[in-house]
Scaffold this active site. Structure first.
Site, PDB file in Angstrom:
ATOM      1  N   HIS A 211      -3.809  -4.169   7.767  1.00  0.00           N
ATOM      2  CA  HIS A 211      -2.645  -4.944   8.198  1.00  0.00           C
ATOM      3  C   HIS A 211      -1.386  -4.078   8.327  1.00  0.00           C
ATOM      4  CE1 HIS A 211      -5.616  -7.752   6.969  1.00  0.00           C
ATOM      5  NE2 HIS A 211      -5.338  -7.680   5.694  1.00  0.00           N
ATOM      6  N   CYS A 212      -1.574  -2.845   8.751  1.00  0.00           N
ATOM      7  CA  CYS A 212      -0.457  -1.904   8.951  1.00  0.00           C
ATOM      8  C   CYS A 212       0.331  -1.667   7.675  1.00  0.00           C
ATOM      9  CB  CYS A 212       0.476  -2.376  10.063  1.00  0.00           C
ATOM     10  SG  CYS A 212      -0.324  -2.515  11.673  1.00  0.00           S
TER      11      CYS A 212
END
Length: 813
Positions: free
Chosen positions: A485-486
């Site tokens: 999720h970055c």
């Protein structure tokens, strides 16, 4: 990041009841009744005689139980949620949307109001003297944005940007970094924050990830998790640091809410740091150090915006689509006015200067927000901001927070209670879902947003790959998020991945967004679900039933392949010699193919004509069956001389086009494009690969599928059913004989004496094979691979003009 849900709350009977229900969730004949409850807990279930509840009735019983529970009153905006969902989100029918942390959804009413405004009004460039609209809307949007944070234009500038990432970048490139500066950031931060350190390092500033904890005196201790250096980057380092005295200007960055786990952080750090009351590296901040706070509020604003009147962060980044879905590509940077002077912008664009001289280095920047907003603002999108905030105001952030928290708490509790038949946990949940932790980090990690990040585990405690969860969920219309999720810091922290392991995983071929979800026994990312203001109990219930139906082991597995790779299932015995029972070619990607009778040419690029063409839309994006289901009705064939391609579809006159190269190639694409546009009802064109090699196959190579492996997936040994199921995998080579999944152990395959191919990899499957086959794969395999991709380019050999023939013997090594 030791916030894995412990599930040891005081109301232990809640878990007992939930655990029993998780075992019985799919068993027919559930008897329904509301639970009698005392204050703060559940009583004992009472099952009235003769009342059977299955399917929707069972779901209704669970909903009654939820509504009568301790958080039931917080759910649904006083009973309005179902009506709102039906009237404003009708497009969600058949879809369970659980990725609101990625992007929440716009209301259909909200969108109609926006489009109606555009239809009725004339909007021109706001920089034009005769501009209509724009100015007033801009100021109204600024005021609404500031109001969301409980502040006004007296204290903050509201600078419009293209989103939170652009806002963070604007701070990074404008901050006055020097050899005396420090950039400290919590490990749990989005990549868009981590990217700021490049600006710091380029100016010889110190940069480090930090932990934040509470000291015995109540002050916050900020300690580096390790020095950050770039020995491979000349000019970067600390050789020039602390050479002289003077004031140092420093930046501390953290998220109000983690986009990975939903953990909420104590905003008191803002005041403590600005007031120099924190300790950094064990030392109280000195008078010569000036600290500024960069707050990433993109995730927090979905349900609980920070109150800047209480926690006056210097710089705050947001994106509007995270709050109300539309418009995208628009965000804001809030800059505290008494902190704005520290930022030093270099670039200026149209609209940001009062005067500029082309022949000389002379310009003067505009004041306030106008001096920060380069170029023409997205004025049409800004018109939509008002309607977005109106949508939120109808409900209020407090009620949205109550609603989403109720769903999150219920879902996390049910997930935590799930146990396999041997008592092992099904879900490993990350975050602060269990209140009351007494560790020192609890003073900084103070709450939980409407996010559940987790991984699933089998009864043997091995991890289920998150890509498998994503694929099976997609087949059921469940939209969720997988990966890191970055947020590599939160991901590695919760999963226990060291920096060295992360680097080794990358060097072994893993990168963001690929399918290498478990490496060396550890997951490389997690599954994330998140709730929004229009989420319903039915969304949560459907998701929980998905977990119970696909991943909860209710009995010990029998002779089941849990490895998915070379250790293939051997529940059936060898059925005789191997033979090539079918050859199939698919000239146009995602359309029907044809069966070869006799032999067919093969080369390094694969079978002759296979996936040589693809259909693209007007923008050039390739269309697939996932996007355009009508493509499955387009049949293809080739004449006996292999010089004409024949297209056919229901209601269409068959089209014959020459497939000879040269000028005829463009004629083919033009005629076929027009024919396909007519059938598909959209403007499209035909793309062609080089005649010398390459094709439009997703994963490359020729796909080999074994009839015996397909037979192993089906409940009945019916040859007609096996034949139909084989074609759903869209094989190029269909092999008969041998043992199920034997092909996965092969490294080289030969058809007859003329053609040898080498294994490239196993083929990952998606929902296009059908939910029944996907579910069968899930039950029998550790992953969702099925079939083997083969290629000549890996070192296989073929005679000149080699052809592979149906019925050829199959040998392997």
């Amino acid at each position: 990041m030791d916030g894995v849900l412990a599930g040891k709350g005081g109301e232990w009977w809640v878990e007992v009841v939930a655990t029993v229900r998780s075992w019985l969730g799919l068993v027919a004949g559930w008897k329904g009744a509301a639970m009698e409850r005392g204050k703060g807990g559940r009583g004992v279930a009472s099952w009235p005689e003769g009342e059977e509840e299955e399917g929707l009735e069972a779901s209704s019983w669970r909903k009654r139980e939820f509504l009568e529970g301790r958080r039931g009153e917080a759910y649904g905006y006083g009973g309005e949620i179902d009506a709102m969902r039906a009237a404003e989100f009708s497009r969600l029918k058949g879809t369970v949307y659980l990725d609101h942390a990625g992007a929440t959804l716009y209301s259909e009413v909200q969108l109609r109001k926006c489009l109606g405004k555009l239809e009725r009004s004339v909007f021109s460039n706001p920089h034009s003297g005769s501009s209509k609209g724009g100015g007033g809307s801009f100021e109204a949007a600024r005021a609404a944005t500031l109001s969301m944070f409980n502040t006004t234009g007296e204290d903050y500038y509201c600078v419009f940007t293209s989103g939170a990432t652009a806002s963070l970048k604007l701070v990074g490139e404008s901050f006055p970094w020097s050899a005396q500066s420090s950039f400290l950031y919590t490990k749990d931060n989005h990549n868009s924050v981590l990217g700021v350190r490049n600006y710091a390092l380029d100016q010889e500033s110190e940069a480090a990830a930090v932990s934040v904890s509470a000291g015995s005196d109540g002050r916050f201790d900020i300690d580096a998790l390790g020095p950050l250096s770039r020995p491979s980057s000349p000019g970067r380092g600390r050789s020039k640091r602390r050479g002289g005295g003077g004031k140092s200007v420093n930046l501390f960055a953290f998220p109000a809410e983690s986009n990975f786990s939903g953990v909420r952080y104590n905003l008191d750090v803002v005041n403590e740091l600005r007031g120099r009351r924190c300790r950094i590296g064990g030392r109280t901040i000195g008078g010569g150090q000036e600290w500024f706070v960069l707050l990433d509020a993109a995730k927090a604003c979905c349900t609980s915006p920070p109150d800047l009147s209480k926690y006056p962060a210097d710089f705050v980044a947001i994106s509007f689509y995270k709050i109300f879905g539309y418009p995208s590509g628009l965000g804001a940077l809030l800059i505290r006015k008494d902190s704005a002077k520290v930022l030093q912008r270099k670039y200026y664009g149209g609209g940001t200067v009062k005067v500029s001289v082309a022949e000389e280095d002379y310009f003067r920047r505009r004041d306030e927000e106008d001096g920060w907003e380069d170029g023409t603002l997205p004025f049409l999108s800004l018109e939509a901001v008002h309607e977005g905030f109106e949508q939120i105001r109808k409900l209020s952030f407090q009620k949205i927070e109550d609603h989403t928290s109720a769903l999150t708490e219920y879902t996390a509790r049910e997930m935590d209670a799930m146990r396999h038949c041997n008592g092992e946990r099904v879900c490993e949940i990350y975050g602060r879902h269990t209140p009351g932790s007494k560790d020192t980090k609890a003073a900084f990690e103070v709450g939980q947003g409407p996010v559940i990040a987790f991984n699933l585990m089998r009864s043997d405690s091995s991890y289920v790959g998150y890509k498998k969860v994503e694929t099976l969920g997609e087949a059921r219309g469940i939209v969720l998020r997988t990966g890191c999720h970055c947020n590599p810091g939160a991901c590695s922290g919760f999963l226990g991945l060291t920096p060295e392991e992360t680097r080794l995983n990358f060097e072994s071929g893993h990168s963001c967004w690929d399918d290498k979800d478990v490496m060396n026994g550890k997951p490389t990312g997690a599954v994330r679900i998140s709730f929004g203001y229009m989420s319903t109990f039915e969304d949560a219930d459907s998701f929980l039933e998905f977990l119970r139906g696909c991943f909860l082991e209710r009995q010990e597995p029998l002779s089941r392949d849990l490895t998915g790779g070379a250790n293939g299932t051997t529940t059936s015995t060898t059925t005789g010699e191997l033979a090539l029972s079918g050859i199939f070619v698919y000239p146009i990607k995602s359309c029907q193919g044809f069966r070869v009778r006799g032999s067919w040419p093969v080369s390094e690029s694969g079978l002759f004509l296979d996936r040589r063409w693809a259909i693209a839309d007007e923008s050039g994006a390739i269309l697939t069956q996932k996007k355009v289901r009508e493509m499955t009705q387009v049949s293809t064939d080739v004449d006996a001389s292999r010089t004409e391609l024949v297209l056919d579809a229901p209601g269409m006159v068959p089209l014959k086009v020459s497939i000879v190269g040269g000028a005829d190639s463009s004629a083919l694409r033009e005629r076929a494009g027009s024919w396909l546009s007519s059938f598909l009802g959209r403007k499209c064109r035909l793309l062609e690969t080089s005649c010398d090699g390459g094709n439009f196959s997703n994963q490359g190579g020729c796909l080999l599928v074994s009839e015996e492996s397909v037979r192993n997936l089906l409940p009945d040994d019916d040859q007609e059913a096996v034949s139909k199921a084989c074609m759903r995998f869209r094989p190029n080579f269909l092999v008969k004989g041998g043992a199920p999944f034997q092909e996965e152990s092969w490294t080289r395959v030969s058809f007859g004496k003329a053609v040898g191919l080498e294994k490239v990899r196993e083929c990952g499957r998606c929902g296009m094979i059908g939910r029944d086959l996907l579910d069968s794969l899930n039950k029998k395999r550790k992953n969702l691979n099925f079939g083997v991709l083969l290629s000549l380019s890996g070192g296989g050999a073929a005679a000149p003009q080699a052809e592979v023939a149906e019925g050829s013997s199959v040998t392997f090594s």
